[in-house]
Write an enzyme that holds these catalytic residues in place. Structure first.
Site, PDB file in Angstrom:
ATOM      1  N   ARG A 235     -66.310  51.105  30.346  1.00 29.29           N
ATOM      2  CA  ARG A 235     -67.109  52.323  30.119  1.00 29.29           C
ATOM      3  C   ARG A 235     -67.929  52.243  28.831  1.00 29.29           C
ATOM      4  O   ARG A 235     -68.143  53.267  28.171  1.00 29.29           O
ATOM      5  CB  ARG A 235     -66.217  53.571  30.087  1.00 29.29           C
TER       6      ARG A 235
ATOM      7  N   ASP B 192     -70.984  53.050  39.744  1.00 31.81           N
ATOM      8  CA  ASP B 192     -69.680  53.701  39.842  1.00 31.81           C
ATOM      9  C   ASP B 192     -68.914  53.122  41.020  1.00 31.81           C
ATOM     10  O   ASP B 192     -69.523  52.670  41.997  1.00 31.81           O
ATOM     11  CB  ASP B 192     -69.831  55.218  40.013  1.00 31.81           C
TER      12      ASP B 192
ATOM     13  N   TYR C 158     -59.394  58.670  46.209  1.00 31.15           N
ATOM     14  CA  TYR C 158     -60.540  59.573  46.028  1.00 31.15           C
ATOM     15  C   TYR C 158     -61.033  60.108  47.376  1.00 31.15           C
ATOM     16  O   TYR C 158     -61.415  61.268  47.505  1.00 31.15           O
ATOM     17  CB  TYR C 158     -61.693  58.855  45.311  1.00 31.15           C
TER      18      TYR C 158
ATOM     19  N   ARG D  13     -79.316  60.325  30.716  1.00 29.75           N
ATOM     20  CA  ARG D  13     -78.586  61.061  31.758  1.00 29.75           C
ATOM     21  C   ARG D  13     -79.261  62.389  32.106  1.00 29.75           C
ATOM     22  O   ARG D  13     -79.252  62.812  33.261  1.00 29.75           O
ATOM     23  CB  ARG D  13     -77.155  61.293  31.256  1.00 29.75           C
TER      24      ARG D  13
ATOM     25  N   ARG E 190     -70.971  58.321  28.056  1.00 32.85           N
ATOM     26  CA  ARG E 190     -71.318  59.548  27.335  1.00 32.85           C
ATOM     27  C   ARG E 190     -71.082  59.526  25.837  1.00 32.85           C
ATOM     28  O   ARG E 190     -71.572  60.388  25.123  1.00 32.85           O
ATOM     29  CB  ARG E 190     -70.571  60.733  27.958  1.00 32.85           C
TER      30      ARG E 190
HETATM   31  O1  CP3 Z   1     -68.072  50.621  32.401  1.00 32.14           O
HETATM   32  C1  CP3 Z   1     -69.292  50.917  32.367  1.00 32.14           C
HETATM   33  O2  CP3 Z   1     -69.881  51.194  31.307  1.00 32.14           O
HETATM   34  C2  CP3 Z   1     -70.087  50.865  33.648  1.00 32.14           C
HETATM   35  C3  CP3 Z   1     -70.173  52.062  34.386  1.00 32.14           C
HETATM   36  C4  CP3 Z   1     -68.953  52.651  35.097  1.00 32.14           C
HETATM   37  C5  CP3 Z   1     -68.897  54.035  35.398  1.00 32.14           C
HETATM   38  N1  CP3 Z   1     -67.813  54.239  36.186  1.00 32.14           N
HETATM   39  C6  CP3 Z   1     -69.882  55.034  34.960  1.00 32.14           C
HETATM   40  C7  CP3 Z   1     -69.531  56.464  35.018  1.00 32.14           C
HETATM   41  C8  CP3 Z   1     -67.834  52.042  35.656  1.00 32.14           C
HETATM   42  C9  CP3 Z   1     -67.361  50.586  35.578  1.00 32.14           C
HETATM   43  C10 CP3 Z   1     -67.127  53.061  36.358  1.00 32.14           C
HETATM   44  C11 CP3 Z   1     -65.905  52.804  37.136  1.00 32.14           C
HETATM   45  C12 CP3 Z   1     -65.110  53.934  37.612  1.00 32.14           C
HETATM   46  N2  CP3 Z   1     -65.547  55.119  38.138  1.00 32.14           N
HETATM   47  C13 CP3 Z   1     -63.699  53.919  37.705  1.00 32.14           C
HETATM   48  C14 CP3 Z   1     -62.824  52.754  37.326  1.00 32.14           C
HETATM   49  C15 CP3 Z   1     -62.660  52.658  35.862  1.00 32.14           C
HETATM   50  C16 CP3 Z   1     -61.718  53.669  35.297  1.00 32.14           C
HETATM   51  O3  CP3 Z   1     -62.161  54.405  34.399  1.00 32.14           O
HETATM   52  O4  CP3 Z   1     -60.567  53.707  35.740  1.00 32.14           O
HETATM   53  C17 CP3 Z   1     -63.302  55.152  38.235  1.00 32.14           C
HETATM   54  C18 CP3 Z   1     -61.879  55.601  38.483  1.00 32.14           C
HETATM   55  C19 CP3 Z   1     -64.472  55.908  38.500  1.00 32.14           C
HETATM   56  C20 CP3 Z   1     -64.560  57.245  39.123  1.00 32.14           C
HETATM   57  C21 CP3 Z   1     -65.256  58.210  38.267  1.00 32.14           C
HETATM   58  N3  CP3 Z   1     -66.602  58.204  37.971  1.00 32.14           N
HETATM   59  C22 CP3 Z   1     -64.690  59.314  37.600  1.00 32.14           C
HETATM   60  C23 CP3 Z   1     -63.221  59.668  37.631  1.00 32.14           C
HETATM   61  C24 CP3 Z   1     -65.727  59.990  36.956  1.00 32.14           C
HETATM   62  C25 CP3 Z   1     -65.658  61.330  36.268  1.00 32.14           C
HETATM   63  C26 CP3 Z   1     -64.874  61.298  35.053  1.00 32.14           C
HETATM   64  C27 CP3 Z   1     -65.702  60.748  33.936  1.00 32.14           C
HETATM   65  O5  CP3 Z   1     -65.281  59.798  33.284  1.00 32.14           O
HETATM   66  O6  CP3 Z   1     -66.769  61.340  33.742  1.00 32.14           O
HETATM   67  C28 CP3 Z   1     -66.911  59.240  37.149  1.00 32.14           C
HETATM   68  C29 CP3 Z   1     -68.258  59.528  36.593  1.00 32.14           C
HETATM   69  C30 CP3 Z   1     -68.842  58.471  35.720  1.00 32.14           C
HETATM   70  N4  CP3 Z   1     -68.898  57.147  36.015  1.00 32.14           N
HETATM   71  C31 CP3 Z   1     -69.489  58.675  34.469  1.00 32.14           C
HETATM   72  C32 CP3 Z   1     -69.919  57.422  34.018  1.00 32.14           C
HETATM   73  C33 CP3 Z   1     -70.690  57.107  32.763  1.00 32.14           C
HETATM   74  C34 CP3 Z   1     -69.721  60.011  33.795  1.00 32.14           C
HETATM   75  C35 CP3 Z   1     -70.727  60.812  34.546  1.00 32.14           C
HETATM   76  C36 CP3 Z   1     -71.817  61.396  33.715  1.00 32.14           C
HETATM   77  O7  CP3 Z   1     -72.375  60.735  32.813  1.00 32.14           O
HETATM   78  O8  CP3 Z   1     -72.168  62.547  33.998  1.00 32.14           O
END
Ligand code: CP3
Length: 345
Positions: free
Chosen positions: A30, A80, A150, A43, A34
């Site tokens: 990640r 994602d 999910y 964003r 954010r």
């Molecule tokens: O790692 C990186 O920088 C690359 C981008 C990336 C995102 N999601 C961007 C994202 C990666 C590799 C993921 C993987 C992901 N997504 C996982 C596996 C990694 C982990 O954290 O366990 C999972 C479980 C998800 C599912 C997911 N996507 C959730 C639970 C959420 C909401 C919670 C949160 O962290 O916001 C997302 C949204 C998401 N994916 C965001 C980002 C930057 C935030 C959304 C936003 O900016 O509005």
């Protein structure tokens, strides 16, 4: 002097090939997200997160932001894991504070339409072109168990309780979906490799929710299939298995799945895993909350990760993703600590 035809040496790829680097490569899960002001600005241009993920130029920009700011050794494509359920026909929404909501299509069976994900591959091509040759570019995919949770979960349910009930009630359906997800994951990972990702990380973020009696069929076997398919179809690509919540058993599972690298969560002691994985590269496992601790504490724990993995191929990373409230200055400090404090040999 390097002949221009030689492939560039990439610290992450080298490490995952079993060659320990004098200074371990560092990137953070990640890292594009954010906690970065420039990410938040980008964003804002997209009302929907899915649209953002499927916009190649924006995804490329978000991918490269943390490299421009911190000079990490690798970029991870901004996307994602829920893009795969999307391509299977699910509705995928990201509420402001409620987390992701995935809904299965009603009345139609799941069928994988990879075309929808073409912008991800285009984003990978753009990011590769914008990245220095010595930096790796990671593609990634959620593993079937994590994705199924999910997909089956009902809005607002904590700990995926409704998903876990559905799996228990209809195990045959769940197995069918796991197999379908495994095929989709293989196809998506291969397409990312073909577009220019030299490392693929496989996320089993909710492994800890898999009870013992389901782990082999729902977690280990699908991961084995994905890794084997990539090893065969893309032999130059390296794989990393990130598994959260399996405890010390993770080493045993990894020795069956055989990824090039094992990314260890923050709850599992690195030295316990080192003893069980026999030369496999390790990644992780600094607690992301340590980025909120005083600097000395952060440094002490980062050095403990370096010490625990002395002598084995090691990639510095967190045990899970960077949290949104993290200060960028702390990330900078962490990188400096790792690069200054590396233990040779
Ligand atoms: O790692 C990186 O920088 C690359 C981008 C990336 C995102 N999601 C961007 C994202 C990666 C590799 C993921 C993987 C992901 N997504 C996982 C596996 C990694 C982990 O954290 O366990 C999972 C479980 C998800 C599912 C997911 N996507 C959730 C639970 C959420 C909401 C919670 C949160 O962290 O916001 C997302 C949204 C998401 N994916 C965001 C980002 C930057 C935030 C959304 C936003 O900016 O509005």
């Amino acid at each position: 002097m390097r002949l221009s035809k030689d492939p560039p040496k990439r610290a992450l790829h080298e490490t995952l090939s079993g060659r320990r680097q004098p200074v371990p490569p560092i990137w953070l899960m990640r890292q594009a997200g954010r906690y970065l002001p420039e990410y938040r600005k980008l964003r804002e241009k997209f009302p929907s997160f899915v649209e953002f993920c499927l916009h190649p130029e924006a995804a490329c920009e978000a991918t490269l932001q943390p490299i421009a700011r911190f000079d990490f050794d690798a970029a991870i494509i901004f996307s994602d894991i829920l893009t795969v359920p999307l391509a299977l026909g699910c509705a995928v929404g990201f509420g402001k504070d409620s987390g992701p909501a995935v809904t299965l299509p009603e009345g139609t069976p799941l069928s994988y339409a990879q075309d929808i994900l073409s912008p991800v591959y285009e984003g990978i091509r753009l990011a590769r072109a914008g990245l220095a040759p010595e930096k790796s570019l990671l593609g990634f995919c959620g593993l079937p168990w994590t994705l199924l949770l999910y997909m089956y979960n009902l809005p607002g349910e904590k700990d995926f309780a409704s998903a876990r009930r559905r799996i228990a009630m209809n195990r045959a359906e769940a197995e069918r979906h796991i197999d379908l997800l495994t095929d989709a994951c293989i196809a998506h990972a291969k397409a990312q490799a073909a577009a220019g990702a030299d490392v693929i990380q496989l996320f089993e973020s909710w492994g800890g929710h898999a009870p013992l009696y389901l782990r082999r069929r729902f977690c280990v076997e699908p991961a084995m299939r994905v890794v084997a398919a990539l090893r065969e179809s893309a032999p130059d690509v390296r794989t990393v298995w990130f598994a959260k919540g399996f405890g010390e058993a993770v080493g045993e599972y990894a020795s069956q799945i055989l990824p090039h690298g094992l990314s260890v969560d923050a709850a599992t002691p690195l030295d316990a895993v080192v003893r069980r994985t026999d030369g496999m590269a390790l990644q992780g496992n600094l607690d992301p909350y340590l980025l909120f601790a005083p600097e000395e504490r952060l440094q002490e724990e980062a050095r403990a990760c370096l010490r625990a993995t002395q002598g084995i191929p090691y990639v510095f990373n967190l045990g899970h993703g960077v949290l949104p409230q993290t200060e960028t200055g702390k990330v900078q400090k962490l990188i400096e600590t790792v690069r200054e404090g590396a233990c040779p040999g």
